[in-house]
Scaffold this active site. Structure first.
Site, PDB file in Angstrom:
ATOM      1  N   HIS A  82      34.841   7.616  30.621  1.00  0.00           N
ATOM      2  CA  HIS A  82      34.780   8.798  29.757  1.00  0.00           C
ATOM      3  C   HIS A  82      33.458   9.567  29.861  1.00  0.00           C
ATOM      4  O   HIS A  82      33.350  10.685  29.363  1.00  0.00           O
ATOM      5  CB  HIS A  82      35.140   8.438  28.318  1.00  0.00           C
ATOM      6  CG  HIS A  82      36.589   8.044  28.224  1.00  0.00           C
ATOM      7  ND1 HIS A  82      37.576   8.744  28.884  1.00  0.00           N
ATOM      8  CD2 HIS A  82      37.204   7.014  27.607  1.00  0.00           C
ATOM      9  CE1 HIS A  82      38.740   8.157  28.659  1.00  0.00           C
ATOM     10  NE2 HIS A  82      38.544   7.101  27.894  1.00  0.00           N
TER      11      HIS A  82
ATOM     12  N   HIS B  76      40.951  -3.411  26.398  1.00  0.00           N
ATOM     13  CA  HIS B  76      41.674  -2.236  25.902  1.00  0.00           C
ATOM     14  C   HIS B  76      41.610  -2.117  24.385  1.00  0.00           C
ATOM     15  O   HIS B  76      42.059  -3.013  23.669  1.00  0.00           O
ATOM     16  CB  HIS B  76      43.137  -2.167  26.353  1.00  0.00           C
ATOM     17  CG  HIS B  76      43.571  -0.739  26.541  1.00  0.00           C
ATOM     18  ND1 HIS B  76      43.892   0.080  25.505  1.00  0.00           N
ATOM     19  CD2 HIS B  76      43.644   0.014  27.661  1.00  0.00           C
ATOM     20  CE1 HIS B  76      44.168   1.286  25.974  1.00  0.00           C
ATOM     21  NE2 HIS B  76      44.027   1.281  27.275  1.00  0.00           N
ATOM     22  N   GLY B  77      41.004  -1.030  23.954  1.00  0.00           N
ATOM     23  CA  GLY B  77      40.972  -0.699  22.525  1.00  0.00           C
ATOM     24  C   GLY B  77      40.007  -1.544  21.708  1.00  0.00           C
ATOM     25  O   GLY B  77      40.026  -1.482  20.479  1.00  0.00           O
TER      26      GLY B  77
ATOM     27  N   ARG C  10      41.816   6.929  39.040  1.00  0.00           N
ATOM     28  CA  ARG C  10      43.232   7.265  38.827  1.00  0.00           C
ATOM     29  C   ARG C  10      43.776   8.085  39.986  1.00  0.00           C
ATOM     30  O   ARG C  10      43.033   8.828  40.627  1.00  0.00           O
ATOM     31  CB  ARG C  10      43.390   8.055  37.522  1.00  0.00           C
ATOM     32  CG  ARG C  10      43.328   7.192  36.297  1.00  0.00           C
ATOM     33  CD  ARG C  10      43.683   8.001  35.055  1.00  0.00           C
ATOM     34  NE  ARG C  10      43.989   7.109  33.960  1.00  0.00           N
ATOM     35  CZ  ARG C  10      45.211   6.702  33.641  1.00  0.00           C
ATOM     36  NH1 ARG C  10      46.254   7.131  34.311  1.00  0.00           N
ATOM     37  NH2 ARG C  10      45.393   5.875  32.639  1.00  0.00           N
TER      38      ARG C  10
ATOM     39  N   HIS D 271      37.912   3.371  36.516  1.00  0.00           N
ATOM     40  CA  HIS D 271      39.322   3.450  36.940  1.00  0.00           C
ATOM     41  C   HIS D 271      39.467   4.696  37.810  1.00  0.00           C
ATOM     42  O   HIS D 271      39.286   5.815  37.329  1.00  0.00           O
ATOM     43  CB  HIS D 271      40.194   3.551  35.671  1.00  0.00           C
ATOM     44  CG  HIS D 271      41.662   3.561  35.936  1.00  0.00           C
ATOM     45  ND1 HIS D 271      42.584   3.464  34.922  1.00  0.00           N
ATOM     46  CD2 HIS D 271      42.391   3.647  37.076  1.00  0.00           C
ATOM     47  CE1 HIS D 271      43.807   3.491  35.428  1.00  0.00           C
ATOM     48  NE2 HIS D 271      43.714   3.610  36.735  1.00  0.00           N
TER      49      HIS D 271
ATOM     50  N   GLU E  88      39.215  -0.469  38.547  1.00  0.00           N
ATOM     51  CA  GLU E  88      40.608  -0.504  38.081  1.00  0.00           C
ATOM     52  C   GLU E  88      41.402   0.473  38.935  1.00  0.00           C
ATOM     53  O   GLU E  88      40.936   1.585  39.208  1.00  0.00           O
ATOM     54  CB  GLU E  88      40.690  -0.078  36.618  1.00  0.00           C
ATOM     55  CG  GLU E  88      39.997  -1.028  35.671  1.00  0.00           C
ATOM     56  CD  GLU E  88      39.953  -0.471  34.251  1.00  0.00           C
ATOM     57  OE1 GLU E  88      40.493   0.625  34.001  1.00  0.00           O
ATOM     58  OE2 GLU E  88      39.361  -1.143  33.405  1.00  0.00           O
TER      59      GLU E  88
ATOM     60  N   GLU F 282      43.590  -9.946  33.451  1.00  0.00           N
ATOM     61  CA  GLU F 282      43.005  -9.320  32.261  1.00  0.00           C
ATOM     62  C   GLU F 282      44.143  -9.122  31.276  1.00  0.00           C
ATOM     63  O   GLU F 282      45.154  -8.488  31.612  1.00  0.00           O
ATOM     64  CB  GLU F 282      42.350  -7.982  32.610  1.00  0.00           C
ATOM     65  CG  GLU F 282      41.715  -7.326  31.373  1.00  0.00           C
ATOM     66  CD  GLU F 282      40.959  -6.037  31.693  1.00  0.00           C
ATOM     67  OE1 GLU F 282      40.439  -5.887  32.819  1.00  0.00           O
ATOM     68  OE2 GLU F 282      40.903  -5.175  30.786  1.00  0.00           O
TER      69      GLU F 282
ATOM     70  N   ASN G  41      33.151   0.163  30.617  1.00  0.00           N
ATOM     71  CA  ASN G  41      33.957   1.130  31.359  1.00  0.00           C
ATOM     72  C   ASN G  41      33.405   2.535  31.082  1.00  0.00           C
ATOM     73  O   ASN G  41      33.388   2.986  29.930  1.00  0.00           O
ATOM     74  CB  ASN G  41      35.419   1.017  30.895  1.00  0.00           C
ATOM     75  CG  ASN G  41      36.323   1.993  31.614  1.00  0.00           C
ATOM     76  OD1 ASN G  41      35.982   3.172  31.723  1.00  0.00           O
ATOM     77  ND2 ASN G  41      37.461   1.540  32.083  1.00  0.00           N
TER      78      ASN G  41
ATOM     79  N   THR H 159      46.148   6.880  28.414  1.00  0.00           N
ATOM     80  CA  THR H 159      45.379   5.728  28.856  1.00  0.00           C
ATOM     81  C   THR H 159      46.376   4.688  29.364  1.00  0.00           C
ATOM     82  O   THR H 159      47.577   4.925  29.311  1.00  0.00           O
ATOM     83  CB  THR H 159      44.505   5.173  27.699  1.00  0.00           C
ATOM     84  OG1 THR H 159      43.741   4.064  28.186  1.00  0.00           O
ATOM     85  CG2 THR H 159      45.326   4.727  26.509  1.00  0.00           C
ATOM     86  N   THR H 160      45.872   3.552  29.886  1.00  0.00           N
ATOM     87  CA  THR H 160      46.784   2.563  30.471  1.00  0.00           C
ATOM     88  C   THR H 160      47.647   1.941  29.368  1.00  0.00           C
ATOM     89  O   THR H 160      47.170   1.164  28.555  1.00  0.00           O
ATOM     90  CB  THR H 160      45.972   1.466  31.196  1.00  0.00           C
ATOM     91  OG1 THR H 160      44.956   2.098  31.969  1.00  0.00           O
ATOM     92  CG2 THR H 160      46.872   0.639  32.097  1.00  0.00           C
TER      93      THR H 160
ATOM     94  N   GLY I 175      35.488   0.415  27.006  1.00  0.00           N
ATOM     95  CA  GLY I 175      35.056   1.756  27.382  1.00  0.00           C
ATOM     96  C   GLY I 175      35.005   2.725  26.215  1.00  0.00           C
ATOM     97  O   GLY I 175      33.934   3.065  25.712  1.00  0.00           O
TER      98      GLY I 175
ATOM     99  N   ARG J 152      41.586  12.234  37.166  1.00  0.00           N
ATOM    100  CA  ARG J 152      41.264  13.018  35.968  1.00  0.00           C
ATOM    101  C   ARG J 152      39.830  12.802  35.473  1.00  0.00           C
ATOM    102  O   ARG J 152      39.291  13.630  34.770  1.00  0.00           O
ATOM    103  CB  ARG J 152      42.261  12.737  34.832  1.00  0.00           C
ATOM    104  CG  ARG J 152      42.145  11.355  34.264  1.00  0.00           C
ATOM    105  CD  ARG J 152      43.072  11.155  33.097  1.00  0.00           C
ATOM    106  NE  ARG J 152      44.468  11.128  33.507  1.00  0.00           N
ATOM    107  CZ  ARG J 152      45.433  10.597  32.755  1.00  0.00           C
ATOM    108  NH1 ARG J 152      45.142  10.098  31.562  1.00  0.00           N
ATOM    109  NH2 ARG J 152      46.666  10.569  33.176  1.00  0.00           N
TER     110      ARG J 152
ATOM    111  N   ARG K 145      33.766  20.328  32.580  1.00  0.00           N
ATOM    112  CA  ARG K 145      33.118  21.518  33.167  1.00  0.00           C
ATOM    113  C   ARG K 145      33.094  21.458  34.693  1.00  0.00           C
ATOM    114  O   ARG K 145      32.506  22.326  35.330  1.00  0.00           O
ATOM    115  CB  ARG K 145      31.675  21.620  32.655  1.00  0.00           C
ATOM    116  CG  ARG K 145      31.552  22.003  31.203  1.00  0.00           C
ATOM    117  CD  ARG K 145      31.830  23.489  31.013  1.00  0.00           C
ATOM    118  NE  ARG K 145      31.951  23.834  29.610  1.00  0.00           N
ATOM    119  CZ  ARG K 145      30.947  24.273  28.847  1.00  0.00           C
ATOM    120  NH1 ARG K 145      29.748  24.415  29.359  1.00  0.00           N
ATOM    121  NH2 ARG K 145      31.151  24.575  27.591  1.00  0.00           N
TER     122      ARG K 145
END
Ligand code: PXP
Length: 244
Positions: A14, A196-197, A49, A47, A74, A155, A11, A104-105, A218, A53, A22
């Site tokens: 980020h 996740h995580g 969103r 993802h 996602e 998932e 993922n 985060t989700t 990710g 973001r 920037r």
């Protein structure tokens, strides 16, 4: 027979988070995608969103052109995003819950309350010939509902597991919950992904779970990339100064 290895989908949200700090063009997500694939990633996940973001709509069109592996998008159960997905045609949509204020989700889809909404949304995706997966907690009742509403892929959210110290009593009990949920889902015919995580520390116990399809990872990969890459990035500038 050897076990089939689980696929790693990276993922890259980020990378876009840093770029959006920037509102510029660096780091370039197309370049990041190629680097991930060259390093062996089996898929690229982003993802889109509702608040944009990190990943932007235009990114999806750029990624569609260059992803050679599998492309997972996602998204929340939003008609606006589905219109975009219709044009992009990713290999997989992962439907996630989305709250504007969250970092985060947080948690999986609440299928106990949202059963009808998600059923209708899944049907819309299937009508567009899009494959869709539901991001849900490792909870048997929720998996049962996912089955009833026609999902074929899920998932399981590993966020709770990854918040505990590896090998602690809580982590082992959450691992067991994921393992049981995964087996239950496989027996119902689901393809099971996890995410996740997850990171280098908490991944080894997860890798013992049988018959997983994909891991979506990710934050830990991008965070580690920053640290591993930092010495070289500093050296490049030092060398430039030295040679000036
Ligand atoms: N899977 C899903 C459905 C997610 O929403 C996320 C976070 O965007 C991930 C996996 C990756 O989680 P992490 O960034 O913590 O590895």
């Amino acid at each position: 027979m050897l076990d089939k290895k689980v696929l790693l989908c990276v993922n890259i949200d980020h990378i876009a988070t840093i770029r959006e700090a920037r509102k510029g063009i660096e780091p370039n997500i197309v370049q990041a995608t190629s680097l991930c694939e060259e390093a062996g990633a089996d898929g690229i996940t982003v993802h889109l969103r509702e608040d944009r973001r990190h990943i932007q709509t235009a990114d999806l069109f750029a990624l569609k052109e260059i992803i050679k592996s599998r492309f997972t998008l996602e998204m929340s159960a939003s008609d606006e995003i589905l219109e975009i997905a219709k044009k992009i045609k990713p290999d997989l949509l992962t439907i996630v819950p989305e709250k504007r204020a969250e970092l985060t989700t947080e948690g999986g889809l609440n299928l106990k309350d949202q059963k009808e909404n998600i059923k209708v949304f899944l049907a819309k995706a299937f009508d567009l010939s899009l494959k869709a997966s539901l991001f849900i907690e490792p909870d048997l009742e929720t998996i049962e509902i996912a089955h009833q509403i026609g999902a074929k892929q899920i998932e399981l959210h590993t966020g709770k597991y990854s918040n505990y110290l590896v090998n602690s009593t809580e982590s082992l009990s959450e691992l067991k919950r994921i393992e049981t949920a995964s087996k239950f889902a496989k027996d119902l015919g689901f393809k099971v992904n996890l995410g996740h995580g997850l990171n280098l520390q908490n991944l080894p116990p997860i890798l013992k779970i049988k018959d997983l399809e994909e891991l979506h990872i990710g934050h830990s990969i991008i965070a580690r990339a920053v640290l591993i890459g930092l010495p070289l990035a500093v050296k490049e500038v030092k060398d430039l100064i030295k040679n000036s």
